[in-house]
Design an enzyme around this catalytic site. Sequence first.
Site, PDB file in Angstrom:
ATOM      1  N   LYS A 111      19.050   7.532   5.398  1.00 47.09           N
ATOM      2  CA  LYS A 111      18.177   8.317   6.290  1.00 47.09           C
ATOM      3  C   LYS A 111      19.007   9.054   7.333  1.00 47.09           C
ATOM      4  CE  LYS A 111      13.555   6.561   5.969  1.00 47.09           C
ATOM      5  NZ  LYS A 111      13.559   5.473   5.013  1.00 47.09           N
ATOM      6  N   LYS A 193       9.804   8.558 -10.748  1.00 45.84           N
ATOM      7  CA  LYS A 193       8.909   7.410 -10.599  1.00 45.84           C
ATOM      8  C   LYS A 193       7.542   7.848 -10.051  1.00 45.84           C
ATOM      9  CE  LYS A 193       9.260   3.935  -7.497  1.00 45.84           C
ATOM     10  NZ  LYS A 193       9.698   2.762  -6.743  1.00 45.84           N
ATOM     11  N   LYS A 196       3.855   7.129  -4.178  1.00 45.38           N
ATOM     12  CA  LYS A 196       2.857   7.577  -3.205  1.00 45.38           C
ATOM     13  C   LYS A 196       3.351   8.786  -2.416  1.00 45.38           C
ATOM     14  CE  LYS A 196       4.384   3.674  -0.477  1.00 45.38           C
ATOM     15  NZ  LYS A 196       4.171   2.274  -0.338  1.00 45.38           N
TER      16      LYS A 196
END
Length: 329
Positions: A111, A193, A196
């Site tokens: 990140k 994949k 969400k």
Amino acid sequence: MKRMLSGIKPTGQLTLGNYIGALRNFVKYQDEYEMVVFIANLHCITQPQDPADLSKNLTDAVALYMACGLDPEKATIFLQTDVKAHAELGYIMACNTYLGELNRMTQFKDKSAKGEKNLTAGLYTYPCLMAADILLYNPDYVPVGDDQKQHVELTRDIANRFNNKYGETFTVPEPLIAKVGARIMSLQDPTKKMSKSDETNKGCIYLLDDLKVARKKIMSAVTDSVGKIQLDKENQPGLYNLIEIASSLSGRSMEEIADEFKDEGYGKLKGYVADVVCAELERIQTRYHEILDSHILEKVLADGAAKARAIADKTLADVETKLGLEIKY
Ligand code: AMP
Ligand code: TRP
């Protein structure tokens, strides 16, 4: 009976990928292990959350876990903030973790390398809280996805260090990494994949999707131009993924399904996959609404927290004694 612990971080809505890859396994484990499952709400706020969305996601996660078959009679289900020992042991763990160790955690490293702004101290120290989540309950196994393995390894290092320094205190847990194979791919891009964080939402089926919407997503799933129904993961990954979804939900083998449709068009197979998925979603959603309507969540979480506290408070008291944090009268 061996103890197993897992935490769920519901920062979004649960997907069909979560169900096939993770949730269903927990339901199986609850018969073989003493399961402790908690909703990691403190972990959710390591990144900005809309309070109304977060609260809804937490409620949905508990109701959906139960709708999928997690049984509060068998498993201990609770909310992290209902057991205050997590935050305290989390702080103690942070005092027993080196900066060098946290700097090596890939989740944070990735990140910050991406240049994401406003990363918080909570995100940086979250592996310490996760170590506390685990060690409070002395579990034998911690089932996690691949991305969490490094955090369980760190937990083991902290536990060993603490035990060596202050005397035998924690069980050193084993990570249990889900076997490969249960990797459901996006319906729009079968090389990615199902997730969400899918931008278009068309590639991802949510457990609470309207059945018509779910059917439409499957009927418009990306396939190929080969024009033949067979199991060829490399050249027909979209088709393979659809058959894998139907197989894992129906209990039929992938070969059997491919064989049944070998002389048919893709539309017919998609219709079958949609039938299987929608039947499962309908069953889960009916149960989900029953659970919400019956208002049993409050009692389930209160009972779960009481059971969890009995274990966690004992561990924390032992840690406080070992560290010399008490005043002796
Ligand atoms: P996540 O929602 O990415 O935090 O994942 C929670 C759990 O669901 C992990 O144990 C993952 O392995 C599992 N999971 C998530 N997405 C998928 C997927 N597309 N296929 C299989 N398992 C998944
Ligand atoms: N960090 C995990 C995740 O992002 C969630 C989690 C928090 C967890 N505490 C845990 C998982 C303890 C296993 C054990 O998915």
